[in-house]
Motif scaffolding. Sequence first.
Motif, mmCIF file in Angstrom:
data_model
loop_
_atom_site.group_PDB
_atom_site.id
_atom_site.type_symbol
_atom_site.label_atom_id
_atom_site.label_comp_id
_atom_site.label_asym_id
_atom_site.label_seq_id
_atom_site.Cartn_x
_atom_site.Cartn_y
_atom_site.Cartn_z
ATOM 1 N N ILE A 1 0.841 -1.200 0.000
ATOM 2 C CA ILE A 1 0.000 0.000 0.000
ATOM 3 C C ILE A 1 0.875 1.249 0.000
ATOM 4 C CG2 ILE A 1 -1.764 1.312 1.243
ATOM 5 C CD1 ILE A 1 -2.785 -1.317 2.370
ATOM 6 N N GLY A 2 1.942 1.216 0.783
ATOM 7 C CA GLY A 2 2.883 2.329 0.811
ATOM 8 C C GLY A 2 4.025 2.112 -0.157
ATOM 9 N N LEU A 3 4.786 3.164 -0.408
ATOM 10 C CA LEU A 3 6.002 3.090 -1.206
ATOM 11 C C LEU A 3 7.195 3.202 -0.264
ATOM 12 C CD1 LEU A 3 4.978 5.556 -4.068
ATOM 13 C CD2 LEU A 3 4.615 3.075 -3.962
ATOM 14 N N PHE A 4 8.337 2.654 -0.672
ATOM 15 C CA PHE A 4 9.474 2.661 0.235
ATOM 16 C C PHE A 4 9.927 4.067 0.599
ATOM 17 C CE2 PHE A 4 10.425 -1.929 -0.658
ATOM 18 C CZ PHE A 4 10.465 -2.325 0.668
ATOM 19 N N ASP A 5 9.865 5.015 -0.334
ATOM 20 C CA ASP A 5 10.330 6.357 0.033
ATOM 21 C C ASP A 5 9.285 7.150 0.816
ATOM 22 O OD1 ASP A 5 8.617 7.040 -2.033
ATOM 23 O OD2 ASP A 5 10.141 7.986 -3.285
ATOM 24 N N GLU A 6 8.134 6.519 1.100
ATOM 25 C CA GLU A 6 7.152 7.119 1.996
ATOM 26 C C GLU A 6 7.304 6.612 3.429
ATOM 27 O OE1 GLU A 6 3.407 7.655 -1.141
ATOM 28 O OE2 GLU A 6 3.562 5.848 0.101
ATOM 29 N N ALA A 7 8.115 5.580 3.634
ATOM 30 C CA ALA A 7 8.303 5.045 4.975
ATOM 31 C C ALA A 7 8.852 6.144 5.890
ATOM 32 C CB ALA A 7 9.259 3.858 4.941
ATOM 33 N N PHE A 8 8.344 6.206 7.108
ATOM 34 C CA PHE A 8 8.704 7.270 8.060
ATOM 35 C C PHE A 8 8.423 8.656 7.467
ATOM 36 C CE2 PHE A 8 11.565 3.640 8.742
ATOM 37 C CZ PHE A 8 11.280 3.326 10.059
ATOM 38 N N ASN A 9 7.575 8.701 6.446
ATOM 39 C CA ASN A 9 7.241 9.899 5.659
ATOM 40 C C ASN A 9 8.378 10.344 4.747
ATOM 41 O OD1 ASN A 9 4.524 10.350 6.248
ATOM 42 N ND2 ASN A 9 5.009 11.400 8.149
ATOM 43 N N LEU A 10 9.547 9.779 4.918
ATOM 44 C CA LEU A 10 10.658 10.009 3.993
ATOM 45 C C LEU A 10 11.732 8.984 4.324
ATOM 46 C CD1 LEU A 10 12.230 13.414 2.982
ATOM 47 C CD2 LEU A 10 13.641 11.399 3.348
ATOM 48 N N PHE A 11 12.061 8.141 3.356
ATOM 49 C CA PHE A 11 13.031 7.076 3.587
ATOM 50 C C PHE A 11 13.900 6.922 2.342
ATOM 51 C CE2 PHE A 11 14.023 2.398 3.539
ATOM 52 C CZ PHE A 11 14.837 2.381 4.662
ATOM 53 N N GLY A 12 15.176 7.166 2.520
ATOM 54 C CA GLY A 12 16.089 7.014 1.399
ATOM 55 C C GLY A 12 16.141 8.243 0.513
ATOM 56 N N PRO A 13 16.813 8.132 -0.601
ATOM 57 C CA PRO A 13 17.000 9.293 -1.481
ATOM 58 C C PRO A 13 15.696 9.746 -2.126
ATOM 59 C CG PRO A 13 17.784 7.294 -2.550
ATOM 60 C CD PRO A 13 17.471 6.921 -1.130
ATOM 61 N N ILE A 14 15.584 11.048 -2.328
ATOM 62 C CA ILE A 14 14.440 11.607 -3.058
ATOM 63 C C ILE A 14 14.961 12.516 -4.170
ATOM 64 C CG2 ILE A 14 12.728 11.408 -1.219
ATOM 65 C CD1 ILE A 14 13.275 14.327 -0.523
ATOM 66 N N ASP A 15 16.072 12.091 -4.758
ATOM 67 C CA ASP A 15 16.720 12.921 -5.777
ATOM 68 C C ASP A 15 16.042 12.861 -7.139
ATOM 69 O OD1 ASP A 15 17.452 10.310 -6.272
ATOM 70 O OD2 ASP A 15 19.610 10.664 -6.207
ATOM 71 N N LYS A 16 14.896 12.196 -7.215
ATOM 72 C CA LYS A 16 14.128 12.237 -8.460
ATOM 73 C C LYS A 16 13.198 13.447 -8.501
ATOM 74 C CE LYS A 16 14.354 7.297 -9.473
ATOM 75 N NZ LYS A 16 13.613 6.096 -9.895
ATOM 76 N N HIS A 17 13.210 14.219 -7.433
ATOM 77 C CA HIS A 17 12.369 15.406 -7.350
ATOM 78 C C HIS A 17 13.211 16.646 -7.068
ATOM 79 C CE1 HIS A 17 9.466 12.157 -6.540
ATOM 80 N NE2 HIS A 17 8.534 12.988 -6.960
ATOM 81 N N ASP A 18 12.754 17.775 -7.578
ATOM 82 C CA ASP A 18 13.307 19.069 -7.192
ATOM 83 C C ASP A 18 12.495 19.590 -6.018
ATOM 84 O OD1 ASP A 18 15.199 19.115 -9.283
ATOM 85 O OD2 ASP A 18 13.699 19.912 -10.679
ATOM 86 N N LEU A 19 13.163 20.208 -5.058
ATOM 87 C CA LEU A 19 12.512 20.644 -3.834
ATOM 88 C C LEU A 19 12.440 22.160 -3.765
ATOM 89 C CD1 LEU A 19 14.260 18.231 -1.286
ATOM 90 C CD2 LEU A 19 12.155 17.858 -2.591
ATOM 91 N N LYS A 20 11.270 22.660 -3.402
ATOM 92 C CA LYS A 20 11.065 24.093 -3.292
ATOM 93 C C LYS A 20 10.450 24.409 -1.934
ATOM 94 C CE LYS A 20 8.635 28.001 -5.449
ATOM 95 N NZ LYS A 20 7.712 28.410 -6.545
ATOM 96 N N LEU A 21 11.043 25.349 -1.220
ATOM 97 C CA LEU A 21 10.497 25.785 0.055
ATOM 98 C C LEU A 21 9.394 26.811 -0.207
ATOM 99 C CD1 LEU A 21 10.836 25.535 3.153
ATOM 100 C CD2 LEU A 21 12.392 27.497 3.033
ATOM 101 N N ILE A 22 8.142 26.421 0.024
ATOM 102 C CA ILE A 22 7.015 27.313 -0.221
ATOM 103 C C ILE A 22 6.930 28.370 0.872
ATOM 104 C CG2 ILE A 22 4.518 27.450 -0.558
ATOM 105 C CD1 ILE A 22 6.040 25.969 -2.775
ATOM 106 N N GLY A 23 7.197 27.983 2.089
ATOM 107 C CA GLY A 23 7.144 28.916 3.203
ATOM 108 C C GLY A 23 6.505 28.286 4.416
#
Length: 451
Positions: A281-303
């Motif tokens: 049901i979950g994905l591995f990079d969703e474990a603990f709400n963040l697990f392992g690399p997430i370098d497939k995404h660009d990150l932007k601080l909205i505020g």
Amino acid sequence: MKTAQHSLILAAVVAASLPALAAVGADEAARLKSSLTPVGAERAGNKAGTIPAWDGGLTKAPAGYRNGDARPDPFAADKPTLSINAKNMAQHADKLTDGVQALMKKYPDFHIDVYPTRRSAAMPAFVYDNTFQNATRAKVVDAGHGVEGAYGGIPFPIPKDGYEAIWNHRLAWRGGNFTMPVRVWVMTADGKRSMASGGVQTISQTYYDKGGSLDKFDGFYQYGKFVANAPGSKAGEAILAHDGVNASAPRGLWQYLVGQRRVRKAPSVAYDTPDSVTSGIGLFDEAFNLFGPIDKHDLKLIGKKEIYIPYNNNRAAAAKVDDLVTPGTLNPAQVRWELHRVWEVEATLAAGKRHVVPKRKYYIDEDSWQIVLLDGWDAKGQLWRTNYSLMLTAPDIPAVSSFVMWGGYDLQTGAYYLNMSSNELPRQYEVKEPIPRAFFSPESLSSEGGR
């Protein structure tokens, strides 16, 4: 001349797209001792008075408490001040995430009971001291996916971009070394609950070793091991993770599968691979709400914004499974919500990358620097997933932790799961002395998992 100008423009564009590399100056860092808390949250309450000023959090264990006991609810006498459901959510939409609103629309009985905001988050003095030092020396590297110059505290208490904010979550204080028996509960769309996995989770935040220092730090900030003991089909399986702060300490992942009777590297335990621990049901990079690399995404601080989030959920942690894990959603009567300030980070699919969740929004609690809510959209732009952490309050450590009672909803199938649940188990989130590194060696997996 035109070539030179073009090169300068291109360089400027590239530089603007990269995450910030410089730490803050001494004058800005000084705010950690005045208008900001020692980890960078706003010390004052909000103008409406619905968020109080931070007064140091909870730092004393209740009388008679013993390490590993279920922690009592420190705010048991509180009563809800507001209840929000599908009928009145439009009035409060600015303080609700897309995922929470989607749950209200999908499940008419789902609601959130809002309690008085209690800023219970606290950390030991050495974490505050190290955070102050990190503020002027830490920097991101590896295109934002690595860190240098940080040890033993929040690396970027005054973040300038999404990469710094996400690193604050990765390196957030959760107690140092701890272990707990856990169960993973899965609820199907037709209301059938089952235990997907059970076992013992052990984590060592070596980044916070008291006897360590930045000069001695080898780059591996966390070691984790999960050994399954239930159900029978999974008993003996084990997963081991070594997580590093940058490319000089590359991530290591290993699995022990009883059927194969051998330890093998497990690079697939990452990104959008379905998480076997949660029955997919979950994905591995969703474990603990963040697990392992997430370098497939660009990150932007909205505020920063004020939203309702699960917080101080010791009552939920002590509830019976039947009372908490109910058809449709977790039982709203067991989950406490509060108004808190959070940092919002938007993750969008990077050029040339593939991921089944091309867009995400992370909501990070300002007081603890931990992700509390996470929403994800599919390739068609439709909201697909919403994840949560119920945030346990542990004044004995002191800490609040997102590593207990987290999970996710699949809004399209109607299934959901609750992970790291110690409900009705004999121990809860037990703090340990420093754990020998040998315990987290690949060689230990076969003997530990095969028992």
